[in-house]
Design an enzyme around this catalytic site. Structure first.
Site, short mmCIF file in Angstrom:
data_model
loop_
_atom_site.label_atom_id
_atom_site.label_comp_id
_atom_site.label_asym_id
_atom_site.label_seq_id
_atom_site.Cartn_x
_atom_site.Cartn_y
_atom_site.Cartn_z
N GLY A 83 1.35 33.63 -18.00
CA GLY A 83 1.29 34.36 -16.90
C GLY A 83 -0.10 34.12 -16.12
O GLY A 83 -0.76 34.98 -15.51
N SER A 84 -0.70 33.09 -16.29
CA SER A 84 -1.88 33.06 -15.47
C SER A 84 -1.95 32.72 -14.07
O SER A 84 -2.92 32.96 -13.34
CB SER A 84 -2.78 31.35 -16.08
N ASN A 85 -0.70 32.33 -13.55
CA ASN A 85 -0.55 32.46 -12.08
C ASN A 85 -0.10 33.99 -11.70
O ASN A 85 -0.76 34.43 -10.58
CB ASN A 85 0.64 31.79 -11.52
N MET A 141 11.23 30.05 -16.34
CA MET A 141 11.63 28.87 -17.21
C MET A 141 13.18 28.60 -16.88
O MET A 141 14.10 28.20 -17.51
CB MET A 141 11.25 28.51 -18.09
N GLY A 156 18.78 25.64 -6.07
CA GLY A 156 18.66 24.32 -6.73
C GLY A 156 17.43 24.22 -7.74
O GLY A 156 16.91 25.18 -8.14
N VAL A 157 17.11 23.26 -8.19
CA VAL A 157 16.06 23.12 -9.16
C VAL A 157 14.92 22.59 -8.48
O VAL A 157 14.74 21.37 -8.06
CB VAL A 157 16.45 21.90 -10.37
N HIS A 189 5.76 25.06 -8.32
CA HIS A 189 5.83 24.09 -9.12
C HIS A 189 4.70 23.06 -9.14
O HIS A 189 4.07 22.65 -8.29
CB HIS A 189 7.07 23.08 -8.65
N GLU A 196 -2.91 25.66 -8.60
CA GLU A 196 -1.87 26.55 -8.45
C GLU A 196 -2.59 27.94 -8.09
O GLU A 196 -2.22 28.77 -7.56
CB GLU A 196 -1.04 26.64 -9.77
C1 GRF Z 1 2.70 26.29 -15.92
O1 GRF Z 1 3.21 24.75 -16.43
C2 GRF Z 1 2.56 26.00 -14.55
O2 GRF Z 1 2.22 24.62 -14.26
C3 GRF Z 1 3.94 26.30 -14.00
O3 GRF Z 1 4.05 27.32 -15.06
C4 GRF Z 1 3.72 26.99 -16.11
C5 GRF Z 1 3.26 28.54 -16.64
O4 GRF Z 1 2.26 29.06 -15.99
N1 GRF Z 1 3.77 26.78 -12.80
P1 GRF Z 1 1.81 30.54 -16.01
O5 GRF Z 1 0.26 30.37 -16.90
O6 GRF Z 1 2.73 31.20 -17.01
O7 GRF Z 1 1.44 31.01 -14.69
#
Ligand code: GRF
Length: 192
Positions: A11-13, A91, A144-145, A110, A175
């Protein structure tokens, strides 16, 4: 604008978006955070910030999110009054009915410069391809993917001696910069 965030991992994003909402640089609120992974740290981060959370029950499937789980997710997001769904390290493939519930209102980030390197561990693909530059892309999700119209890209150099980990770390930092910017762009274009 009310955001619904879906993620499967750390969850860093989501944290970058949360920080942008908190400092006022993102004109939105986070209404709901959902994860298909009950242990995902993304849920911890949301709970710490007092944001409602939920778990998506994918009925034991390893990688797909079955129809009924997509329906439940769409209903929960609608009930929370979500305007824009942000996939952040989610995912699983999003399909109907989620796509139908939020037409042109689901975005994803992505870790590559799409259309290059779609799919899993895109940073590893870039490293193995020997490119001098890669990056990340925020795009609309079209089922799509990692396809769908691009909103914003960020570029990072591939450095001599890079490992998958060091390259991924550099991409991840980018990101966290472009996702909040992309959400601001979408808010402006939707006048939300
Ligand atoms: C990471 O591999 C990022 O590059 C992709 O999603 C994955 C998890 O990121 N966008 P996050 O820290 O859970 O946001």
């Amino acid at each position: 604008m009310r955001l619904g965030i879906l993620g499967s991992g750390s969850g860093s994003n989501m944290q970058a978006i949360l920080d942008g909402v908190a400092d006022g640089s993102i004109p939105a609120t986070i209404a709901l955070v959902l994860s298909d992974n009950p242990q995902g740290y993304i849920l911890e981060r949301a709970k710490k910030a007092g944001i409602p959370t939920g778990v998506i029950d994918c009925r034991g499937f390893k990688s797909k999110c079955p129809e009924e789980a997509q329906e439940e997710t769409a209903a929960a997001l609608k009930a929370a009054g979500v305007d824009l769904v942000c996939l952040a390290g989610f995912m699983r493939l999003v399909r109907a009915p989620l796509l139908e519930a939020f037409p042109d209102r689901i975005i994803n980030i992505h870790p590559a410069l799409l259309p290059a390197f779609p799919g899993l561990q895109a940073w590893k693909q870039a490293l193995e391809a020997g490119v001098a530059e890669t990056g990340c892309t925020v795009h609309y999700v079209d089922g799509g993917v990692d396809t769908g119209p691009s909103i914003l890209q960020g570029r990072v150099p591939v450095l001599v001696g890079d490992t998958p980990e060091s390259l991924h770390e550099r991409i991840l930092a980018e990101e966290h910069r472009i996702y909040p910017e992309a959400i601001r762009m979408v808010a402006k274009s939707l006048k939300l």
